[in-house]
Design a protein around this motif. Structure first.
Motif, short mmCIF file in Angstrom:
data_model
loop_
_atom_site.label_atom_id
_atom_site.label_comp_id
_atom_site.label_asym_id
_atom_site.label_seq_id
_atom_site.Cartn_x
_atom_site.Cartn_y
_atom_site.Cartn_z
N MET A 1 -8.18 -4.04 -8.43
CA MET A 1 -7.75 -5.44 -8.55
C MET A 1 -6.24 -5.51 -8.77
O MET A 1 -5.57 -6.38 -8.20
N ASP B 1 -8.19 -12.29 -10.91
CA ASP B 1 -7.29 -12.02 -9.78
C ASP B 1 -6.08 -12.94 -9.81
O ASP B 1 -4.94 -12.49 -9.59
N ALA C 1 -3.35 -7.18 -6.29
CA ALA C 1 -2.40 -8.19 -6.77
C ALA C 1 -0.96 -7.80 -6.48
O ALA C 1 -0.05 -8.59 -6.71
#
Length: 250
Positions: free
Chosen positions: A223, A149, A227
């Protein structure tokens, strides 16, 4: 930080988070010299087609600036160097010094020197200013990153608005039958090949395990969205054995 938060996986082993970087480094110090040979043997040469597809999906044009992250021995860098030309730049970045040296030597042997720069860098904290690159690629490297991440956020930060990230990585096969054959190959044949060619079965056992611990296609897409990437999508290659994820910074 709790004990659970302070640990991560190294293949199927649980290790302290600050240990993993050194353990992964040891793997790639060990395999660097035979990395290209093993890539060809492990994939039957198909990795070249996967990388070609990545380049085709990158939209990179002459004069642009590209980051080839976890670029290893420079397969993508070599292609991007020709595309961006003398007015562009490609940065080959890798956390592992042995891999970076192999990449530099290989590209210089090919006469690729003018528009390529080499940087030893951790994907979780990239040493570049905000809004630097038109495109970032990370090929078969994200699964080795401890905090994925943080790495995705770091990549997002250094991309220019309108830039795009491409993540080429082993993933989850679409068919159960393919998955079973792939598992048998990865856990039985791959370490034996590693022992025979690179005199290192243990590192290739880790690489097989790291593939199984990597997020599947939809999880990685989510993910990327978390972000900050927009338009995140993925393409399954070779039945999902490998997937190419792409996302944009707007």
């Amino acid at each position: 930080m709790s004990a659970e938060q302070d640990t991560t996986h190294f293949g199927y082993k649980t290790v302290n988070r600050d240990e993993k970087v050194n353990l992964v480094a040891d793997v790639f110090h060990s395999v660097a010299a035979k990395y290209d040979v093993m890539n060809d043997l492990m994939s039957g040469g198909i990795h070249r087609l996967w990388k070609r597809f990545t380049i085709d999906c990158s939209g990179v044009r002459p004069g642009q600036k590209v980051l080839d992250l976890a670029g290893g021995t420079g397969d993508l860098t070599a292609k991007f160097s020709r595309i961006v030309g003398s007015k562009g730049e490609v940065v080959l970045a890798d956390i592992n010094d042995s891999m970076l040296k192999m990449g530099r030597s290989k590209l210089r042997d090919k006469g690729i020197v003018g528009n390529v720069r080499y940087v030893q860098a951790n994907a979780e904290a990239l040493p570049f200013p905000d809004n630097t690159f038109d495109a970032i690629t990370i090929s078969f490297g994200l699964r080795n990153v401890t905090d994925k991440d943080a790495a995705l956020r770091s990549m997002y930060r250094v991309l220019k608005p309108g830039g795009r990230l491409l993540v080429l990585e082993f993933s989850k096969p679409e068919l159960e039958a393919v998955s079973k054959v792939y598992d048998a190959y990865s856990f039985h044949l791959l370490p034996k090949m590693g022992q025979l060619i690179a005199n290192d079965a243990e590192s290739y056992q880790y690489l097989a395990e790291s593939i199984r611990m990597h997020p599947d296609q939809d999880t990685l897409k989510e993910m990327m969205q978390q972000a900050g990437f927009e338009g995140a999508e993925y393409y399954n290659l070779t039945g999902g054995v490998v997937a190419l994820h792409r996302g944009y910074k707007f």
